[in-house]
Every structure is written in C-alpha cells, then in structure tokens.
Design an enzyme around this catalytic site. Structure first.
Site, short mmCIF file in Angstrom:
data_model
loop_
_atom_site.label_atom_id
_atom_site.label_comp_id
_atom_site.label_asym_id
_atom_site.label_seq_id
_atom_site.Cartn_x
_atom_site.Cartn_y
_atom_site.Cartn_z
N HIS A 134 -52.94 -17.21 -64.03
CA HIS A 134 -52.58 -16.57 -65.29
C HIS A 134 -51.83 -15.26 -65.09
O HIS A 134 -50.88 -14.96 -65.82
CB HIS A 134 -53.84 -16.32 -66.13
CG HIS A 134 -53.56 -15.69 -67.45
ND1 HIS A 134 -53.22 -16.42 -68.58
CD2 HIS A 134 -53.56 -14.38 -67.84
CE1 HIS A 134 -53.03 -15.60 -69.60
NE2 HIS A 134 -53.23 -14.36 -69.18
N HIS A 187 -44.79 -19.36 -67.87
CA HIS A 187 -44.34 -20.67 -68.32
C HIS A 187 -42.93 -20.57 -68.87
O HIS A 187 -42.42 -19.48 -69.14
CB HIS A 187 -45.26 -21.23 -69.41
CG HIS A 187 -45.11 -20.55 -70.74
ND1 HIS A 187 -45.56 -19.27 -71.00
CD2 HIS A 187 -44.51 -20.96 -71.89
CE1 HIS A 187 -45.27 -18.93 -72.25
NE2 HIS A 187 -44.62 -19.93 -72.81
N GLN A 189 -39.88 -23.30 -71.15
CA GLN A 189 -39.81 -24.38 -72.12
C GLN A 189 -38.59 -25.26 -71.84
O GLN A 189 -37.66 -24.84 -71.14
CB GLN A 189 -39.74 -23.84 -73.55
CG GLN A 189 -40.95 -23.03 -73.96
CD GLN A 189 -40.87 -22.60 -75.41
OE1 GLN A 189 -40.85 -23.42 -76.33
NE2 GLN A 189 -40.81 -21.29 -75.63
#
EC number: 2.7.7.12
Length: 362
Positions: A134, A187, A189
C-alpha cells in the site's frame, strides 16, 4: 507470464499477472455484492465533434478511505477487499464504478439528430494494481516488477481492442491527491473507449498534414529532431529516448518514444520491452527529485498514447508524463485560457525543465 482469471462477487472480472514459473492463483470473493447498474452514455458536442461521457452513477464511488480500509490491498486478517487473495504481484480488475461498461443499463431511442447525438457508454474501465504494498509507488518497483506491469498493459491492450465497439485503449496512471486521486494504493487505470479521443484525433490529423507536406512520418521526424538537437533530451538508451517536447504544455513534461515506430504496445520487440523498465523507473525517480529532498512525492499523470484499434497507422506509440507542480509548494492551475480555450501558458521553459531533469540523475 502466468495469468489467472477470477470472478468477483458482483460478476466483474479479476486477473492476476505473475512472473514465469508462478503457480496459478485462486480467489474466492466472499463479499455480499449485487451486480451494479451502469448508466453512462456518450454525447457528441456538436460544436467540436468531441464525445463527452456522462456517468452520474460514479458520484458514489469510494473516496479517500483510510489506509486500513483500502479496497485495493489484498484480503488479509478477515478484511474483505477487491482483491480476494492474501497477496499478489499485479492485479487487474474491472472498475466497480466505471465510466464505461460493456453491460450498460441505458436504453436510448432513435431520436439522434445532428445536434443531439447520444449513445450508450459501451466500453470498459479497468484498475491496474501495480503492487500489493500500500505505501509503495511505481517508482519503488524493481525492473522485474515494472516489466510485469508492462506485460499486463500489453495483454489488456490486445484483449480490450478486440471488444465490440472499442475504438481506442488508453493505459494511464494518476498519482497524488493534487491530481485528484481518490485511492492512495499504487495503481493505474485502463479505458477502452468507444470513440477516438480528441487529443489522438488531433495528432492523427497533424500526422496527415505532415505526411502530405513532406512524405514522411511526423513522429519519426519529431523523435529524430529531438535526438539530433539534444537540448531537451532527458535520458536515452539503445531503444528508447525520453525528452521534454519543444512546445511542452506543463512545467515538467516528458515524452518517451521507442526508436522504432510501432502503433501500440503489442508491437514492441523483446529488446524494447526489456529496456523500457529501467528508462521509465529512472525517469519517475527523477520526477521525485525535481523540487528537492524536503518536498513530498511529485504528483503526475503518465499515459500511453496508442493508435486507435481500427485506424491511425501514422500514430507512434509513446508515453507522455507530466506534473502539475511548477515549483516547490506551488501547483500549475489550469486557469481561464487553459481550461476555457485549451491554450496553454507554460511557466517553465522546456529547455530549463530538461536541464533540471538531467541534473537530478542518480
């Protein structure tokens, strides 16, 4: 590269990408999720011809959850997340709150006119989780981990381009709350658009003008000119060159091109794939050093520009990266002329930006 497919509780697809030799993963989503209704449409602006996506259902999407409630972390210690596995390398999943989806619940009549063109928001939006850690970032990945992300981008480009109605595939990352990122987990997309995006359409148009005037490809000439002049080149390898464009729109903006023109990620050679992670990771780490050691990580947007699925052979694959931070503690806001007229005013000379990015090399 092993790829494992799973189905989440509400019917969305989840894919795991792992290094060679890894055993297939298993995933069992125990959450009580119901299938969601996707209500997006696309409307054409009659004044410009550009398509605009209307996706009001996304107002309820997850917004800045605390770290211990991150939906992109692995499922551990009884806390159920979007990734129903105790660990992962790279995970790709259908967005729970997509702007575009193949299963649209919108029904439109036959009332389309030149001034009122509206269609179902057919397409696909995916989330690419770069790592299970994370508190990490793309810049913290090893070259092998970055290569696995590149392989995942390539796999998804090939698969999404084959979906009915998809015209263009765009892989990108937004990093930093200043950019508007609502999930802190590292992350990116992928959007599979049912139209060619406005910026791509303009690039294809300019490539056609250049071809008609010179008989040559615009992007091959552009790269050759930057490499020959060298003033704005940030770093270069055997197969890739990163440079600040001559007419950069953003204070620190870098484009990265393979030396051999290809239309999309699927056409890269093994040698080009092998070299890219080192070039890209070095560039990301330099971005974090631009404004000094006492500054927080640099917010940025990085996206792959690829030729549309069914046209645009003149377009050259490349990645464009930029930050909205113009100096320590100050952001580049899009004011009236930028937001209202798409006429950019840059606060940093491209040559100075390139020099600074060379100064902060390791």
């Amino acid at each position: 590269m092993p790829k494992t497919s799973a189905t989440l509780a509400d019917g969305r697809e989840l894919l795991f990408f792992d290094p060679a030799g890894t055993a297939p993963r298993t995933a069992d989503d125990q959450r009580p999720l119901s299938p969601t209704a996707h209500l997006s449409t696309i409307r054409r602006d009659p004044a410009t011809g550009a398509w605009v996506t209307i996706a009001a259902h996304r107002q309820s999407r997850t917004y800045h959850p605390p770290a211990d409630e991150c939906p992109l972390c692995p499922t551990r210690d009884g806390r159920l997340t979007e990734i129903p596995a105790g660990d992962y390398q790279v995970a790709v999943l259908e967005n729970r709150f997509p702007s575009l989806a193949m299963r649209s619940a919108v029904e439109l009549g036959d009332s389309e006119t030149p001034l009122r063109a509206e269609r179902s928001g057919t397409g696909r939006c995916e989330v690419v989780c770069f790592t299970a850690e994370h508190g990490s970032s793309f810049a913290d990945l090893t070259p092998d981990q970055a290569r696995l992300v590149l392989d995942a981008w390539t796999d998804r480009t090939a698969a999404l381009a084959e979906l009915p109605g998809v015209e263009q595939v765009f892989c990108f990352e937004n990093r930093g709350a200043e950019i508007g990122v609502t999930l802190a987990h590292p992350h990116g997309q992928i959007y599979a658009f049912p139209f060619t995006t406005p910026r791509t359409a303009r690039m294809i148009e300019q490539a056609g003008v250049h071809r008609a005037a010179t008989g040559r490809n615009l992007f091959e000439d552009l790269l050759a000119a930057e490499r020959a002049e060298g003033t704005r080149v940030v770093l270069a390898g055997e197969h890739w060159t990163a440079f600040v464009p001559f007419a950069a729109r953003w204070p620190y903006e870098v484009h990265v091109y393979p030396h051999r023109r290809v239309p999309d990620l699927t056409r890269l050679s093994e040698a080009e794939r092998a070299e890219f992670p080192g070039i890209y990771l070095e560039l990301l780490r330099r971005f974090d050093r631009i404004f000094g050691p006492d500054q927080p990580p640099t917010p940025y947007i990085a996206g792959w520009h690829q030729a549309p699925a069914h046209r645009g052979d003149e377009l050259a694959l490349h990645i464009e990266m930029f930050t909205i931070r113009r100096t320590a503690g100050k952001l580049k806001y899009l004011a009236g002329v930028e937001s209202g007229m798409d006429a950019f005013v840059n606060d940093v000379a491209p040559e100075d930006a390139a020099a600074r990015l060379r100064e902060v090399a390791t």
